[in-house]
Motif scaffolding. Sequence first.
Motif, PDB file in Angstrom:
ATOM      1  N   LEU A 177       0.818  -1.204   0.000  1.00 15.34           N
ATOM      2  CA  LEU A 177       0.000   0.000   0.000  1.00 15.34           C
ATOM      3  C   LEU A 177       0.856   1.260   0.000  1.00 15.34           C
ATOM      4  CD1 LEU A 177      -2.711  -0.943   2.675  1.00 15.34           C
ATOM      5  CD2 LEU A 177      -2.924  -1.052   0.184  1.00 15.34           C
ATOM      6  N   GLY A 178       0.321   2.311  -0.610  1.00 17.30           N
ATOM      7  CA  GLY A 178       0.947   3.615  -0.526  1.00 17.30           C
ATOM      8  C   GLY A 178       0.624   4.253   0.817  1.00 17.30           C
ATOM      9  N   ASP A 179       1.271   5.368   1.129  1.00 16.23           N
ATOM     10  CA  ASP A 179       1.084   6.001   2.438  1.00 16.23           C
ATOM     11  C   ASP A 179      -0.369   6.388   2.705  1.00 16.23           C
ATOM     12  OD1 ASP A 179       3.737   5.688   2.861  1.00 16.23           O
ATOM     13  OD2 ASP A 179       4.244   7.813   2.973  1.00 16.23           O
ATOM     14  N   ASN A 180      -1.062   6.941   1.715  1.00 20.50           N
ATOM     15  CA  ASN A 180      -2.452   7.354   1.929  1.00 20.50           C
ATOM     16  C   ASN A 180      -3.340   6.167   2.275  1.00 20.50           C
ATOM     17  OD1 ASN A 180      -1.868  10.050   1.455  1.00 20.50           O
ATOM     18  ND2 ASN A 180      -2.427   9.958  -0.711  1.00 20.50           N
ATOM     19  N   ASP A 181      -3.108   5.041   1.600  1.00 22.60           N
ATOM     20  CA  ASP A 181      -3.904   3.839   1.888  1.00 22.60           C
ATOM     21  C   ASP A 181      -3.563   3.283   3.272  1.00 22.60           C
ATOM     22  OD1 ASP A 181      -5.463   3.714  -0.429  1.00 22.60           O
ATOM     23  OD2 ASP A 181      -3.898   2.678  -1.549  1.00 22.60           O
ATOM     24  N   LYS A 182      -2.287   3.371   3.661  1.00 23.70           N
ATOM     25  CA  LYS A 182      -1.901   2.899   4.991  1.00 23.70           C
ATOM     26  C   LYS A 182      -2.569   3.744   6.071  1.00 23.70           C
ATOM     27  CE  LYS A 182       2.591   0.875   3.787  1.00 23.70           C
ATOM     28  NZ  LYS A 182       4.052   0.908   3.986  1.00 23.70           N
ATOM     29  N   ILE A 183      -2.590   5.056   5.857  1.00 24.64           N
ATOM     30  CA  ILE A 183      -3.235   5.950   6.814  1.00 24.64           C
ATOM     31  C   ILE A 183      -4.725   5.646   6.887  1.00 24.64           C
ATOM     32  CG2 ILE A 183      -3.906   8.361   7.220  1.00 24.64           C
ATOM     33  CD1 ILE A 183      -1.110   9.144   6.159  1.00 24.64           C
ATOM     34  N   SER A 184      -5.344   5.445   5.735  1.00 24.78           N
ATOM     35  CA  SER A 184      -6.776   5.124   5.691  1.00 24.78           C
ATOM     36  C   SER A 184      -7.065   3.816   6.426  1.00 24.78           C
ATOM     37  CB  SER A 184      -7.224   5.019   4.230  1.00 24.78           C
ATOM     38  OG  SER A 184      -8.571   4.612   4.140  1.00 24.78           O
ATOM     39  N   THR A 185      -6.179   2.827   6.256  1.00 19.99           N
ATOM     40  CA  THR A 185      -6.365   1.532   6.928  1.00 19.99           C
ATOM     41  C   THR A 185      -6.241   1.678   8.440  1.00 19.99           C
ATOM     42  OG1 THR A 185      -5.489   0.344   5.010  1.00 19.99           O
ATOM     43  CG2 THR A 185      -5.471  -0.823   7.104  1.00 19.99           C
ATOM     44  N   LEU A 186      -5.266   2.449   8.894  1.00 17.04           N
ATOM     45  CA  LEU A 186      -5.091   2.672  10.336  1.00 17.04           C
ATOM     46  C   LEU A 186      -6.297   3.405  10.928  1.00 17.04           C
ATOM     47  CD1 LEU A 186      -1.310   3.675  10.506  1.00 17.04           C
ATOM     48  CD2 LEU A 186      -2.347   1.534  11.324  1.00 17.04           C
ATOM     49  N   LYS A 187      -6.803   4.407  10.231  1.00 23.79           N
ATOM     50  CA  LYS A 187      -7.956   5.167  10.725  1.00 23.79           C
ATOM     51  C   LYS A 187      -9.198   4.270  10.779  1.00 23.79           C
ATOM     52  CE  LYS A 187      -8.519   9.382   9.108  1.00 23.79           C
ATOM     53  NZ  LYS A 187      -8.416  10.251  10.300  1.00 23.79           N
ATOM     54  N   SER A 188      -9.346   3.401   9.788  1.00 19.46           N
ATOM     55  CA  SER A 188     -10.475   2.478   9.764  1.00 19.46           C
ATOM     56  C   SER A 188     -10.389   1.484  10.921  1.00 19.46           C
ATOM     57  CB  SER A 188     -10.515   1.734   8.426  1.00 19.46           C
ATOM     58  OG  SER A 188     -11.535   0.765   8.400  1.00 19.46           O
ATOM     59  N   ARG A 189      -9.186   0.978  11.186  1.00 19.69           N
ATOM     60  CA  ARG A 189      -9.007   0.034  12.296  1.00 19.69           C
ATOM     61  C   ARG A 189      -9.314   0.711  13.623  1.00 19.69           C
ATOM     62  NH1 ARG A 189      -6.467  -4.879  12.622  1.00 19.69           N
ATOM     63  NH2 ARG A 189      -5.708  -5.542  14.678  1.00 19.69           N
ATOM     64  N   ALA A 190      -8.887   1.964  13.743  1.00 21.79           N
ATOM     65  CA  ALA A 190      -9.170   2.714  14.973  1.00 21.79           C
ATOM     66  C   ALA A 190     -10.679   2.882  15.161  1.00 21.79           C
ATOM     67  CB  ALA A 190      -8.489   4.077  14.914  1.00 21.79           C
ATOM     68  N   ASN A 191     -11.391   3.212  14.104  1.00 21.89           N
ATOM     69  CA  ASN A 191     -12.846   3.373  14.202  1.00 21.89           C
ATOM     70  C   ASN A 191     -13.513   2.097  14.678  1.00 21.89           C
ATOM     71  OD1 ASN A 191     -12.857   6.039  13.387  1.00 21.89           O
ATOM     72  ND2 ASN A 191     -13.064   5.557  11.214  1.00 21.89           N
ATOM     73  N   LYS A 192     -13.035   0.954  14.191  1.00 22.74           N
ATOM     74  CA  LYS A 192     -13.622  -0.324  14.598  1.00 22.74           C
ATOM     75  C   LYS A 192     -13.329  -0.633  16.058  1.00 22.74           C
ATOM     76  CE  LYS A 192     -13.635  -2.365   9.999  1.00 22.74           C
ATOM     77  NZ  LYS A 192     -13.021  -3.335   9.075  1.00 22.74           N
ATOM     78  N   ARG A 193     -12.240  -0.078  16.570  1.00 27.71           N
ATOM     79  CA  ARG A 193     -11.911  -0.281  17.984  1.00 27.71           C
ATOM     80  C   ARG A 193     -12.569   0.776  18.871  1.00 27.71           C
ATOM     81  NH1 ARG A 193      -7.608  -3.963  18.890  1.00 27.71           N
ATOM     82  NH2 ARG A 193      -7.464  -3.126  21.009  1.00 27.71           N
ATOM     83  N   GLY A 194     -13.292   1.708  18.246  1.00 31.89           N
ATOM     84  CA  GLY A 194     -14.081   2.661  19.016  1.00 31.89           C
ATOM     85  C   GLY A 194     -13.425   3.986  19.323  1.00 31.89           C
ATOM     86  N   PHE A 195     -12.377   4.354  18.568  1.00 30.57           N
ATOM     87  CA  PHE A 195     -11.791   5.673  18.784  1.00 30.57           C
ATOM     88  C   PHE A 195     -11.384   6.280  17.445  1.00 30.57           C
ATOM     89  CE2 PHE A 195      -8.130   2.861  18.747  1.00 30.57           C
ATOM     90  CZ  PHE A 195      -7.113   3.598  18.164  1.00 30.57           C
ATOM     91  N   LEU A 197      -8.639   8.159  15.144  1.00 26.94           N
ATOM     92  CA  LEU A 197      -7.194   8.374  15.004  1.00 26.94           C
ATOM     93  C   LEU A 197      -6.972   9.568  14.089  1.00 26.94           C
ATOM     94  CD1 LEU A 197      -4.302   7.198  15.569  1.00 26.94           C
ATOM     95  CD2 LEU A 197      -4.509   6.072  13.342  1.00 26.94           C
ATOM     96  N   PRO A 198      -6.440  10.680  14.608  1.00 31.01           N
ATOM     97  CA  PRO A 198      -6.167  11.835  13.751  1.00 31.01           C
ATOM     98  C   PRO A 198      -5.187  11.482  12.632  1.00 31.01           C
ATOM     99  CG  PRO A 198      -6.026  12.441  16.073  1.00 31.01           C
ATOM    100  CD  PRO A 198      -6.092  10.942  16.022  1.00 31.01           C
ATOM    101  N   THR A 199      -5.390  12.072  11.488  1.00 31.90           N
ATOM    102  CA  THR A 199      -4.491  11.822  10.355  1.00 31.90           C
ATOM    103  C   THR A 199      -3.052  12.169  10.710  1.00 31.90           C
ATOM    104  OG1 THR A 199      -6.275  12.241   8.770  1.00 31.90           O
ATOM    105  CG2 THR A 199      -4.027  12.406   7.941  1.00 31.90           C
ATOM    106  N   SER A 200      -2.883  13.227  11.490  1.00 36.27           N
ATOM    107  CA  SER A 200      -1.524  13.644  11.865  1.00 36.27           C
ATOM    108  C   SER A 200      -0.814  12.578  12.692  1.00 36.27           C
ATOM    109  CB  SER A 200      -1.579  14.962  12.657  1.00 36.27           C
ATOM    110  OG  SER A 200      -2.376  14.806  13.831  1.00 36.27           O
ATOM    111  N   VAL A 201      -1.569  11.876  13.544  1.00 27.97           N
ATOM    112  CA  VAL A 201      -0.968  10.814  14.357  1.00 27.97           C
ATOM    113  C   VAL A 201      -0.602   9.619  13.476  1.00 27.97           C
ATOM    114  CG1 VAL A 201      -1.323   9.202  16.261  1.00 27.97           C
ATOM    115  CG2 VAL A 201      -2.202  11.542  16.421  1.00 27.97           C
ATOM    116  N   ALA A 202      -1.489   9.269  12.555  1.00 26.01           N
ATOM    117  CA  ALA A 202      -1.212   8.161  11.635  1.00 26.01           C
ATOM    118  C   ALA A 202       0.029   8.458  10.802  1.00 26.01           C
ATOM    119  CB  ALA A 202      -2.415   7.922  10.734  1.00 26.01           C
ATOM    120  N   GLN A 203       0.153   9.697  10.335  1.00 23.43           N
ATOM    121  CA  GLN A 203       1.321  10.084   9.548  1.00 23.43           C
ATOM    122  C   GLN A 203       2.590  10.037  10.397  1.00 23.43           C
ATOM    123  OE1 GLN A 203       1.328  11.143   5.977  1.00 23.43           O
ATOM    124  NE2 GLN A 203       3.381  10.397   6.540  1.00 23.43           N
TER     125      GLN A 203
END
Length: 245
Positions: A177-195, A197-203
Motif C-alpha cells: 500500500l501507498g502512504d495514503n492507503d496505509k493511513i486510511s487503513t489505520l484510521k479504519s481500524r481505529a474506528n472499529k476499535r471505538g476511537f 485516530l487523527p491523520t496527523s498521528v497516523a502520519q
Amino acid sequence: MDVGKKGIHVEPTRQMNRQLALAIQLNDEATFADFCWGGNALLQQQLHHATDGSGERLMYLWGPSGSGKSHLLQACCQAIGSNQSAMYLPLQTLNEWGPEAIDGLEEQTLIGIDDIDAIARVPSWEEALFHLYNRVRDNERTTLIITGKLPPAQMPLALADLRSRLSWGLVLQLNELGDNDKISTLKSRANKRGFELPTSVAQFLLNRCSRNMHDLQDLLDSLDKASLMAQRKITIPFVKHTLGI
C-alpha cells in the motif's frame, strides 16, 4: 486406523485435519471487506473468483512481509460457502507438526498455505508440498493458494520441481500500500476499535515507526490499550511518551 474416544475408528488423516483446525484459529477480522485493496484490483477479482469456484484452482501470491498475505488467505477460507471446507496453514508455526500434517488435505474445498519461505530447503517439507500440489492438480475440485515473499523463480527452494510447480498456476503479486492507503487503513481500524485516530498521528507513526502494515496495526492496538489505561486520547505527545521517542 486409529481408535478414537468411545471406540470410534478415526482415519489418521481426518484426525490430523481436525487437530489442525482446532490448533489454528482464523482471525475473525481477516475478511475481504476489512482489507484495503489499494492498487490490487486484479488480485481482488481473482481471489473472489477463487472462493466462489469460478476462478483458477492453483494460485501463488507473493509480496513482502506485512503486506497482507496472511489476512487474504484467512479471508479466502472464511469466504467459501458454509457447506464447503477450508484449511489455513501458516507454515511458520507448523514445523512442529511435521510434513505429515498436510497429508490428505486435498479433500478440502480450499487450502491456504502461508509463507512457503518458512520451509525452504527443508527436504521433507518441500517434497510433501510437491506431492500435495500434484494431488490437488489431479483432483480437479480443490483450490490451492500458496504465499511467499518472492516470485517462484526467486524462491530459495532446494527442490527444483516444486519451484516449477509454483509457476504452473496463476502467479500474482500483492503490491504494498501507498502512504495514503496505509493511513486510511489505520484510521479504519481505529474506528472499529471505538476511537478516532487523527491523520496527523497516523502520519507520525508512518514517519517514525515501522512502515510494515502488520507492525503498524499491532502498534495501534498497543496504543489503544495504553490510552484506555491512562484515560488519554491518542495524540502525538501521547504516542511520543508511550513509545519513548
